[in-house]
Scaffold this motif. Structure first.
Motif, short mmCIF file in Angstrom:
data_model
loop_
_atom_site.label_atom_id
_atom_site.label_comp_id
_atom_site.label_asym_id
_atom_site.label_seq_id
_atom_site.Cartn_x
_atom_site.Cartn_y
_atom_site.Cartn_z
N SER A 1 11.97 -11.25 13.83
CA SER A 1 12.59 -9.92 13.97
C SER A 1 11.61 -8.83 13.55
N ILE A 2 11.88 -7.62 14.05
CA ILE A 2 11.03 -6.47 13.72
C ILE A 2 11.08 -6.21 12.20
N TYR A 3 12.26 -6.51 11.59
CA TYR A 3 12.43 -6.33 10.14
C TYR A 3 11.43 -7.20 9.37
N SER A 4 11.31 -8.47 9.79
CA SER A 4 10.43 -9.38 9.06
C SER A 4 8.95 -9.04 9.26
N VAL A 5 8.66 -8.26 10.32
CA VAL A 5 7.27 -7.81 10.52
C VAL A 5 7.00 -6.57 9.67
N LEU A 6 8.01 -5.67 9.62
CA LEU A 6 7.78 -4.36 8.96
C LEU A 6 7.83 -4.39 7.44
N TRP A 7 8.71 -5.23 6.84
CA TRP A 7 8.81 -5.13 5.38
C TRP A 7 7.53 -5.52 4.64
N PRO A 8 6.77 -6.56 5.14
CA PRO A 8 5.51 -6.84 4.42
C PRO A 8 4.49 -5.69 4.56
N ILE A 9 4.50 -4.98 5.71
CA ILE A 9 3.58 -3.84 5.87
C ILE A 9 3.97 -2.75 4.86
N ASN B 1 -5.85 9.76 -5.14
CA ASN B 1 -4.42 10.10 -5.23
C ASN B 1 -3.86 10.59 -3.90
N LEU B 2 -4.68 11.37 -3.16
CA LEU B 2 -4.17 11.87 -1.88
C LEU B 2 -4.05 10.73 -0.86
N ILE B 3 -5.02 9.79 -0.89
CA ILE B 3 -4.92 8.62 0.01
C ILE B 3 -3.69 7.79 -0.39
N GLY B 4 -3.50 7.61 -1.70
CA GLY B 4 -2.33 6.86 -2.21
C GLY B 4 -1.02 7.51 -1.77
N ALA B 5 -0.96 8.85 -1.91
CA ALA B 5 0.27 9.57 -1.52
C ALA B 5 0.51 9.40 -0.01
N GLY B 6 -0.57 9.43 0.78
CA GLY B 6 -0.46 9.24 2.23
C GLY B 6 0.09 7.85 2.55
N ALA B 7 -0.37 6.84 1.79
CA ALA B 7 0.12 5.47 2.00
C ALA B 7 1.61 5.37 1.68
N VAL B 8 2.05 6.08 0.61
CA VAL B 8 3.47 6.05 0.25
C VAL B 8 4.32 6.69 1.36
N VAL B 9 3.87 7.85 1.86
CA VAL B 9 4.63 8.55 2.91
C VAL B 9 4.74 7.64 4.15
N THR B 10 3.62 7.03 4.55
CA THR B 10 3.61 6.12 5.71
C THR B 10 4.58 4.95 5.49
N ALA B 11 4.51 4.35 4.27
CA ALA B 11 5.34 3.19 3.98
C ALA B 11 6.84 3.55 3.96
N ILE B 12 7.16 4.77 3.53
CA ILE B 12 8.59 5.18 3.51
C ILE B 12 9.08 5.35 4.95
N ILE B 13 8.23 5.95 5.80
CA ILE B 13 8.62 6.12 7.21
C ILE B 13 8.90 4.73 7.82
N ILE B 14 8.01 3.77 7.50
CA ILE B 14 8.19 2.39 8.00
C ILE B 14 9.52 1.81 7.48
N ALA B 15 9.84 2.09 6.19
CA ALA B 15 11.09 1.57 5.61
C ALA B 15 12.31 2.13 6.34
#
Ligand code: HEM
Ligand code: HEM
Length: 139
Positions: free
Chosen positions: A2-10, A46-60
């Motif tokens: 499922s798409i869920y099982s692909v997205l949660w590890p990312i 910190n800015l790269i880290g914040a970018g990773a968090v924003v991307t990961a939340i969109i994925i969630a």
């Protein structure tokens, strides 16, 4: 698969990466201030880290929408939203420390607020990761 099982590890790997980057950036601000490069590295990591968090939340949000569809339905998700707010607020206040727009009389307060927001951001990320690993059944 499922798409869920692909997205949660990312989602999880991006969050883990963000945590490591921000922890490194925080240690640099605490222990390496005598080095010329500390500020540039603290800011960039910190800015790269914040970018990773924003991307990961969109994925969630996408993975929840495409599966059960009920948003902010767990302790992990609620804490995740609080963490997200901290991850946005801390760098904004960080820019204020050296900004000419902030009056010198307020500089000390801005610094102290940034220090404490920074520490809470890291703590909050760790707590959210803990609940996330529980949902994923890894702990
Ligand atoms: C190892 C770390 C992590 C793992 C394993 C993980 C795992 C998950 C899983 C499985 C979901 C889906 C929950 C569901 O189906 O209802 C989810 C949702 C979510 N995660 Fe994480 N997560 C991690 C880290 C984080 C962090 C650090 C944040 C915040 C900065 C975060 C924010 C969110 C949010 C806001 C949602 C809900 C999205 C929505 O309801 O639309 N996660 N996470
Ligand atoms: C989420 C992102 C960020 C986090 C978690 C964070 C965290 C921290 C922490 C915990 C400290 C205090 C270290 C100590 O214990 O001495 C600190 C110091 C500092 N940070 Fe950040 N920071 C972030 C982003 C930024 C950004 C984007 C800037 C600048 C544009 C910045 C500028 C500074 C400065 C100038 C100091 C040193 C203040 C001083 O003691 O004079 N920070 N940061």
């Amino acid at each position: 698969m499922s798409i869920y099982s692909v997205l949660w590890p990312i989602h999880a790997v991006l969050m883990g990466l963000a945590f490591v980057l921000m922890l490194t950036a925080m240690s640099i601000a605490r222990y390496q201030k005598k080095k010329r490069w500390w500020y540039t590295l603290h800011k960039r990591l910190n800015l790269i880290g914040a970018g990773a968090v924003v991307t990961a939340i969109i994925i969630a949000v996408i993975m929840v929408s495409l599966s059960h569809g009920v948003h902010i339905a767990s302790l992990h998700a609620v804490w995740g939203v609080v963490t997200f707010a901290l991850v946005i607020a801390t760098p904004i206040i960080g820019f204020g420390i050296r900004s000419r727009k902030v009056k010198p009389t307020y500089k000390k307060q801005v610094r102290v607020i940034h220090h404490w927001l920074g520490r809470f951001t890291l703590l909050s990320l760790a707590i959210t990761i803990f609940f996330g690993l529980q949902i994923a059944g890894l702990i």
